[in-house]
Design an enzyme around this catalytic site. Structure first.
Site, short mmCIF file in Angstrom:
data_model
loop_
_atom_site.label_atom_id
_atom_site.label_comp_id
_atom_site.label_asym_id
_atom_site.label_seq_id
_atom_site.Cartn_x
_atom_site.Cartn_y
_atom_site.Cartn_z
N CYS A 44 0.82 -1.19 0.00
CA CYS A 44 0.00 0.00 0.00
C CYS A 44 0.87 1.26 0.00
CB CYS A 44 -0.97 0.03 1.18
SG CYS A 44 -2.17 1.35 0.95
N CYS A 63 -6.40 1.70 -4.24
CA CYS A 63 -5.84 2.26 -3.02
C CYS A 63 -6.72 3.44 -2.61
CB CYS A 63 -4.40 2.72 -3.31
SG CYS A 63 -3.55 3.29 -1.85
P1 FAD Z 1 -0.51 -10.56 4.14
O1 FAD Z 1 -1.94 -10.28 4.26
O2 FAD Z 1 0.45 -9.63 4.79
O3 FAD Z 1 -0.27 -12.04 4.67
C1 FAD Z 1 0.98 -12.70 4.62
C2 FAD Z 1 0.94 -13.82 5.66
O4 FAD Z 1 2.06 -14.69 5.45
C3 FAD Z 1 1.03 -13.28 7.09
O5 FAD Z 1 -0.09 -13.69 7.83
C4 FAD Z 1 2.33 -13.88 7.60
O6 FAD Z 1 2.28 -14.23 8.98
C5 FAD Z 1 2.50 -15.12 6.72
N1 FAD Z 1 3.90 -15.57 6.63
C6 FAD Z 1 5.00 -14.80 6.51
N2 FAD Z 1 6.10 -15.56 6.52
C7 FAD Z 1 5.68 -16.85 6.64
C8 FAD Z 1 6.35 -18.10 6.72
N3 FAD Z 1 7.70 -18.18 6.68
N4 FAD Z 1 5.62 -19.23 6.83
C9 FAD Z 1 4.26 -19.17 6.86
N5 FAD Z 1 3.57 -18.00 6.80
C10 FAD Z 1 4.27 -16.86 6.70
N6 FAD Z 1 -4.71 -2.73 0.68
C11 FAD Z 1 -5.84 -2.27 0.08
O7 FAD Z 1 -6.37 -2.92 -0.80
N7 FAD Z 1 -6.40 -1.07 0.42
C12 FAD Z 1 -5.87 -0.31 1.40
O8 FAD Z 1 -6.41 0.75 1.71
C13 FAD Z 1 -4.69 -0.76 2.07
N8 FAD Z 1 -4.13 -0.03 3.06
C14 FAD Z 1 -3.06 -0.53 3.75
C15 FAD Z 1 -2.53 0.22 4.78
C16 FAD Z 1 -1.48 -0.27 5.54
C17 FAD Z 1 -0.90 0.57 6.65
C18 FAD Z 1 -0.95 -1.56 5.26
C19 FAD Z 1 0.17 -2.13 6.11
C20 FAD Z 1 -1.45 -2.30 4.20
C21 FAD Z 1 -2.51 -1.80 3.44
N9 FAD Z 1 -3.02 -2.51 2.34
C22 FAD Z 1 -4.13 -2.01 1.68
C23 FAD Z 1 -2.28 -3.66 1.80
C24 FAD Z 1 -2.86 -5.03 2.15
O9 FAD Z 1 -3.01 -5.18 3.53
C25 FAD Z 1 -1.94 -6.10 1.60
O10 FAD Z 1 -1.68 -5.85 0.24
C26 FAD Z 1 -2.54 -7.48 1.74
O11 FAD Z 1 -2.71 -7.81 3.08
C27 FAD Z 1 -1.63 -8.50 1.05
O12 FAD Z 1 -2.07 -9.81 1.29
P2 FAD Z 1 -0.99 -11.00 1.34
O13 FAD Z 1 -1.75 -12.23 1.60
O14 FAD Z 1 -0.09 -10.91 0.18
O15 FAD Z 1 -0.08 -10.63 2.62
#
Ligand code: FAD
Ligand code: UQ1
Length: 471
Positions: free
Chosen positions: A169, A400
């Site tokens: 983000c 976003c």
């Molecule tokens: P995540 O949801 O981060 O999940 C990754 C997971 O992998 C975690 O639970 C972690 O524990 C796990 N993991 C890591 N390493 C390992 C390992 N070795 N073994 C097993 N598991 C592991 N998105 C929007 O669409 N709109 C918004 O307004 C927005 N605002 C945001 C504001 C902030 C401050 C932040 C921080 C993020 C924002 N986002 C927004 C972005 C959004 O949260 C992420 O893009 C989204 O969560 C990505 O999903 P993901 O599954 O790739 O990663």
């Protein structure tokens, strides 16, 4: 039945690594399709956060509690939760080693490990976060502190930083800055503050073109012409470095012309001092000084530094993929998972797909993008499981919602060819209805739609509004 105990010598038809937005969404979809016990999901954390809500928590507009769920309640029925962490991938053996010592094997795997916050890449930052004045909306541990600091701010520099790495983000550091501006105005102390947004990005406008990246044609005249045809922005330079491509997706404020104009107006009206080509490298808490390295047009350090005193420092952390993925055979030279940008299939291992922030696709790293990733891999992984080739292409969608005050949002939705707006209204203007969507609709969509594997993004809605608009 859900399992949160140690699993010995276990094999899954589909193993999902990571139980965040992408991992839960993928596990939910396939747990419904495959026989009970076929899907395993590895996730170490007990708590699951709705991270897009952190912006509102940092602005005092929502509680952290309201954005927290328990992983045990979110793991889909029919799937097995392995509460551990992947330590090592062994793709030649279709196996992963866990921190607890166990080995899990799979027929197919989805990697959804997100990105890791790397405060450790900034000297003194980790310690600084526990000192007065320093906070970060990115971490559940320091997001509430942002609101407290804004409410206690008495005067001086309020400094917001944006790193020199890909970041999830990428709009979030800006949103934090704008909300604080609103809070300081409401408190009547805005004239005591000098608000600085210090970003690693450069001022020149630069478009990251999806087609061109996928066809590896960056840098030649042909591709320049191709981008000009889309007439989105002025193109000033090209570069082959993938890491920079991520960075440059967002110009110093934003990458799409209509949103950029709107945000420039916001920053101007709010009298934010936007400083480009500055990368935070050190925080000295004794003297409350933040040190930036100055970057050149190639985003490389010039050897010069700038020191800025702060009363409030909000850190936009550098991000990388988690170590186990970074050190595996799945990644490219930037450390992100190397996938085909259309099918989201691993380039080296056809039985493995990626979802979310950990991939090297050039979209903005958002939960909104995850919705389109999920739609793509649901189709493609099913095809591969049936012995066919993947047939669906990720459309590059991301969104976003740019919170520009405590009650206004620019609902930016975009893809490689520019804006991809869902509603019939002009989304480039800050509006209250978009704020209400961000505050109430998006969390509901996330908890009940995305992570349950029901929300595939707004493409269908967009097609309907396009019909209405064209009439
Ligand atoms: P995540 O949801 O981060 O999940 C990754 C997971 O992998 C975690 O639970 C972690 O524990 C796990 N993991 C890591 N390493 C390992 C390992 N070795 N073994 C097993 N598991 C592991 N998105 C929007 O669409 N709109 C918004 O307004 C927005 N605002 C945001 C504001 C902030 C401050 C932040 C921080 C993020 C924002 N986002 C927004 C972005 C959004 O949260 C992420 O893009 C989204 O969560 C990505 O999903 P993901 O599954 O790739 O990663
Ligand atoms: C979205 O799909 C999504 O994921 C659930 C978000 O994350 C919370 C968003 O912020 C946005 C804007 C979308 C896009 C959805 C619509 C209806 C515009």
């Amino acid at each position: 039945m859900r399992t949160s105990t140690v699993v010995y010598g276990k094999h899954f038809k589909l193993l999902v690594v990571g139980g965040g937005a992408g991992g839960l969404g993928a596990a939910s979809k396939f747990a419904r399709k495959l026989p009970r016990g076929s899907v395993g999901i590895i996730e170490p954390r007990e708590d699951h956060y709705y991270q897009p809500g952190f912006t509102l928590v940092g602005g005092g507009l929502m509680s952290l509690e309201a954005n927290r769920g328990k992983q045990k309640d979110l793991i889909p029925k029919n799937a097995t939760w392995i509460q551990d962490k992947v330590q090592k991938f062994e793709p030649a053996k279709n196996s992963v080693k866990l921190r607890g010592g166990d080995e899990i094997t799979y027929d197919y795997m989805v990697i959804a490990m997100g990105v890791q916050l790397r405060y450790d890449m900034i000297k003194g930052a980790k310690e600084a976060l526990d000192t007065p004045g320093v906070c970060s909306n990115y971490s559940p541990f320091y997001v509430e502190k942002h609101y407290k600091e804004a409410m206690n701010f008495k005067g001086g520099n309020a400094l917001y930083t944006f790193p020199n790495t890909p970041i999830k983000c990428a709009g979030a550091p800006q949103k934090a800055c704008y909300i604080t501006d609103s809070i300081l105005r409401q408190r009547g102390v805005r004239d005591q503050a000098h608000m600085i947004y210090a970003t690693s990005l450069k001022r020149v406008r630069f478009l990251l073109c999806w087609d061109i990246i996928n066809h590896g044609a960056i840098g030649n005249q042909k591709s320049k012409k191709k981008i000009r045809k889309h007439q989105l922005v002025t193109i000033d330079c090209f570069d082959n470095n993938i890491l920079k491509q991520y960075n440059n997706f967002f110009f110093h404020l934003f990458g799409i012309e209509s949103y950029l104009k709107s945000l420039e107006k916001v920053a101007r009206d709010k009298e934010i001092d936007v400083r480009t080509r500055r990368n935070l490298i050190e925080v000295n808490t004794n003297d409350r000084i933040a040190t930036f390295e100055l970057l050149d047009e190639e985003a490389k350090p010039t050897g010069k530094t700038e020191q800025i005193e702060y009363s409030l420092l909000h850190i936009g952390p550098p991000c990388s993929t988690p170590e186990a993925l970074r050190n595996s055979a799945f990644v490219d030279k930037t450390g992100f998972m190397d996938v085909d940008g259309g099918s989201l299939q691993s380039k080296k291992y056809p039985n493995v797909f990626g979802v979310g922030d950990c991939m090297n696709t050039p979209n903005a790293k958002t939960a909104a993008a995850v919705s389109s990733h999920l739609k793509t891999i649901e189709k493609n992984l099913t095809q591969v499981m049936q012995g066919n080739r993947p047939c669906m292409q990720y459309d590059g969608y991301a969104s976003c919602p740019l919170v520009v005050s405590t009650n206004r949002v620019i609902l930016a939705e975009f893809g490689p060819r520019g804006a991809m707006e869902t509603t019939p209204f002009d989304q480039s203007k800050p509006t209250y209805w978009a704020y209400l969507m961000k505050r109430y609709f998006m969390p509901a969509l996330y908890w009940n739609g995305l992570i349950k594997g029901y929300w595939n993004g707004p493409a269908t809605l967009r097609n309907c509004t396009r019909l209405v608009k064209s009439k």
